[in-house]
Design a protein around this motif. Structure first.
Motif, short mmCIF file in Angstrom:
data_model
loop_
_atom_site.label_atom_id
_atom_site.label_comp_id
_atom_site.label_asym_id
_atom_site.label_seq_id
_atom_site.Cartn_x
_atom_site.Cartn_y
_atom_site.Cartn_z
N GLY A 59 0.81 -1.22 0.00
CA GLY A 59 0.00 0.00 0.00
C GLY A 59 0.84 1.26 0.00
O GLY A 59 0.54 2.22 -0.73
N VAL A 60 1.90 1.29 0.80
CA VAL A 60 2.76 2.48 0.86
C VAL A 60 3.45 2.71 -0.48
O VAL A 60 3.50 3.86 -0.97
N HIS A 61 3.95 1.66 -1.11
CA HIS A 61 4.63 1.81 -2.40
C HIS A 61 3.64 2.29 -3.48
O HIS A 61 4.00 3.12 -4.34
N ILE A 62 2.42 1.78 -3.47
CA ILE A 62 1.43 2.20 -4.46
C ILE A 62 1.09 3.68 -4.29
O ILE A 62 1.00 4.44 -5.27
N VAL A 63 0.89 4.12 -3.04
CA VAL A 63 0.60 5.53 -2.78
C VAL A 63 1.76 6.41 -3.27
O VAL A 63 1.56 7.46 -3.90
N CYS A 64 3.00 5.99 -2.99
CA CYS A 64 4.18 6.77 -3.42
C CYS A 64 4.27 6.82 -4.94
O CYS A 64 4.63 7.86 -5.52
N ALA A 65 3.92 5.72 -5.63
CA ALA A 65 3.96 5.71 -7.09
C ALA A 65 2.91 6.66 -7.66
O ALA A 65 3.17 7.37 -8.65
N ILE A 66 1.73 6.70 -7.06
CA ILE A 66 0.68 7.61 -7.53
C ILE A 66 1.11 9.06 -7.33
O ILE A 66 0.94 9.91 -8.22
N LEU A 67 1.66 9.37 -6.15
CA LEU A 67 2.11 10.74 -5.89
C LEU A 67 3.23 11.15 -6.83
O LEU A 67 3.29 12.31 -7.28
N THR A 68 4.14 10.22 -7.13
CA THR A 68 5.23 10.54 -8.07
C THR A 68 4.68 10.84 -9.46
O THR A 68 5.11 11.79 -10.13
N ALA A 69 3.72 10.01 -9.91
CA ALA A 69 3.12 10.24 -11.23
C ALA A 69 2.40 11.59 -11.28
O ALA A 69 2.49 12.32 -12.28
N LEU A 70 1.70 11.95 -10.21
CA LEU A 70 1.00 13.24 -10.18
C LEU A 70 2.00 14.40 -10.17
O LEU A 70 1.75 15.45 -10.78
N ALA A 71 3.12 14.23 -9.47
CA ALA A 71 4.14 15.28 -9.45
C ALA A 71 4.71 15.52 -10.85
O ALA A 71 4.94 16.66 -11.26
N PHE A 72 4.91 14.44 -11.61
CA PHE A 72 5.38 14.59 -12.99
C PHE A 72 4.30 15.23 -13.86
O PHE A 72 4.60 16.01 -14.77
N ALA A 73 3.03 14.89 -13.58
CA ALA A 73 1.93 15.40 -14.41
C ALA A 73 1.77 16.91 -14.28
O ALA A 73 1.44 17.59 -15.26
N VAL A 74 2.01 17.44 -13.09
CA VAL A 74 1.85 18.88 -12.87
C VAL A 74 3.15 19.64 -13.08
O VAL A 74 3.23 20.84 -12.79
N GLY A 75 4.17 18.95 -13.56
CA GLY A 75 5.44 19.62 -13.84
C GLY A 75 6.27 19.93 -12.63
O GLY A 75 7.09 20.86 -12.66
N ASN A 76 6.08 19.16 -11.56
CA ASN A 76 6.84 19.40 -10.32
C ASN A 76 7.74 18.21 -10.01
O ASN A 76 7.85 17.79 -8.86
N SER A 77 8.36 17.67 -11.05
CA SER A 77 9.21 16.51 -10.87
C SER A 77 10.49 16.83 -10.10
O SER A 77 11.17 15.92 -9.60
N GLY A 78 10.85 18.12 -10.00
CA GLY A 78 12.05 18.47 -9.26
C GLY A 78 11.96 18.10 -7.79
O GLY A 78 12.98 17.84 -7.15
N LEU A 79 10.74 18.05 -7.26
CA LEU A 79 10.57 17.66 -5.86
C LEU A 79 10.99 16.21 -5.64
O LEU A 79 11.53 15.86 -4.59
N VAL A 80 10.75 15.38 -6.66
CA VAL A 80 11.10 13.97 -6.55
C VAL A 80 12.61 13.80 -6.48
O VAL A 80 13.12 12.86 -5.84
N ASN A 81 13.34 14.70 -7.10
CA ASN A 81 14.80 14.59 -7.11
C ASN A 81 15.41 14.74 -5.72
O ASN A 81 16.56 14.35 -5.50
N TYR A 82 14.67 15.30 -4.79
CA TYR A 82 15.16 15.42 -3.42
C TYR A 82 15.06 14.10 -2.65
O TYR A 82 15.54 14.01 -1.52
N LEU A 83 14.45 13.08 -3.27
CA LEU A 83 14.24 11.81 -2.58
C LEU A 83 15.11 10.68 -3.13
O LEU A 83 15.35 9.70 -2.43
N VAL A 84 15.56 10.80 -4.37
CA VAL A 84 16.36 9.73 -4.96
C VAL A 84 17.74 9.70 -4.31
O VAL A 84 18.21 10.71 -3.76
N PHE A 85 18.40 8.55 -4.41
CA PHE A 85 19.74 8.40 -3.81
C PHE A 85 20.78 9.05 -4.72
O PHE A 85 20.80 8.82 -5.94
N ASP A 86 21.64 9.84 -4.12
CA ASP A 86 22.75 10.47 -4.82
C ASP A 86 23.93 10.49 -3.86
O ASP A 86 23.93 11.23 -2.87
N SER A 87 24.93 9.68 -4.15
CA SER A 87 26.05 9.53 -3.22
C SER A 87 26.82 10.83 -3.04
O SER A 87 27.34 11.10 -1.95
N ALA A 88 26.88 11.66 -4.07
CA ALA A 88 27.63 12.91 -3.95
C ALA A 88 26.94 13.88 -2.99
O ALA A 88 27.59 14.53 -2.16
#
Length: 284
Positions: free
Chosen positions: A29-58
């Motif tokens: 359930g948690v993963h499905i909710v996160c996938a829906i929120l991610t898709a909506l963020a891309f739909a409204v052009g706010n995908s930059g917010l998602v970039n704060y959550l992905v792993f980046d070693s640097a």
């Protein structure tokens, strides 16, 4: 579906009417909710917010953004939603069986270890190679590896045994990553495979492997005293019991009924697993 509940720690977290809700169901359930929120963020052009959550070693080293070590697993790109649906189905089917077998607390610990170990390794690897990571494919493949370690002889797709399905998928995935020189993804996949296998084996729930037993015996502390075996009585004086009496698991089952499965030693768990494997072979 594949076995019975063998852990006294397995209890549903909640109930929805007559249907139990376990940890696996909540994770899906948690993963499905996160996938829906991610898709909506891309739909409204706010995908930059998602970039704060992905792993980046640097960014973990330079800006101390340590939350990326665990939030990466809940970022699911809209372009991979079809395979995400397959992934959630696999988690729901096989994760519940692993949870029933090893218990709720051990299952949560397994999931946390699968979540943090790859990102921790990639964070250390930053000294040699910059890497990024998102999604939970490797984590849930590790859950499937744990299932196949517990039930290696269960027949799955096209009546192929679970252990061979794991090896086939691991080989295909490895060849794909090697072809594209995706070294960090390759580290993540094989780290997840190793963590899942070792976790199940260390909990005494996997099959008995000769090389694994020899490795543990090699590093186990040596006893200070030697146990002298008792002399065997003469055949004419004492009636000997058949060998089946020593192979019986009735004492183990009595111990489980009185003190719970957590009271079993590693050898007793393995004997219980051997009997389960024998019954599975007879049913084939």
């Amino acid at each position: 579906m594949f076995g019975v509940t063998t852990s006294d720690d397995y209890r549903p977290v909640a109930w929805m009417g007559r249907y139990p809700v376990d940890v696996t169901t909540m994770l899906v359930g948690v993963h499905i909710v996160c996938a829906i929120l991610t898709a909506l963020a891309f739909a409204v052009g706010n995908s930059g917010l998602v970039n704060y959550l992905v792993f980046d070693s640097a960014l973990i080293w330079s800006d101390a953004q340590v939350w990326r070590v665990f939030t990466y697993a809940f970022v699911h790109a809209p372009s991979t939603l079809f395979w995400f649906a397959v992934e959630m189905y696999m988690l729901f089917v096989f994760g519940r069986e692993v949870e029933r077998f090893i218990g709720r607390r051990a299952y949560i610990l397994l999931y946390v270890v699968l979540l943090l170990t790859p990102s921790a390794l990639l964070t250390i690897w930053r000294f040699w190679h910059h890497s990024g990571l998102s999604g939970s494919v490797a984590i849930h493949f590790g859950i499937f590896v744990a299932f196949a370690t517990i039930y290696p002889r269960v027949e799955l797709f096209l009546r192929i045994l679970a252990k061979w399905v794991v090896l086939i998928l691991a080989a295909v995935y490895t060849l794909q990553l090697l072809a594209y020189h995706a070294w960090s993804d390759l580290v993540v996949v094989w780290t997840s495979i190793g963590v899942a296998f070792l976790f199940v084996e260390l909990n005494g729930a996997g099959p008995e492997l000769i090389w694994w037993s020899a490795l543990k015996a090699r590093f186990a502390p040596r006893p200070k005293y030697h146990v002298v075996p008792k002399p065997r009585p003469r055949a004419g004086n004492v009636r000997t019991e058949p060998d089946d009496a020593y192979a019986s698991i009735d004492p183990i089952l009595d111990k489980i009924s009185k003190f719970g499965i957590g009271s079993l030693t590693v050898s007793e768990r393995r004997q219980l697993n051997r009997e389960r494997e024998r019954l599975l072979k007879k049913s084939e």
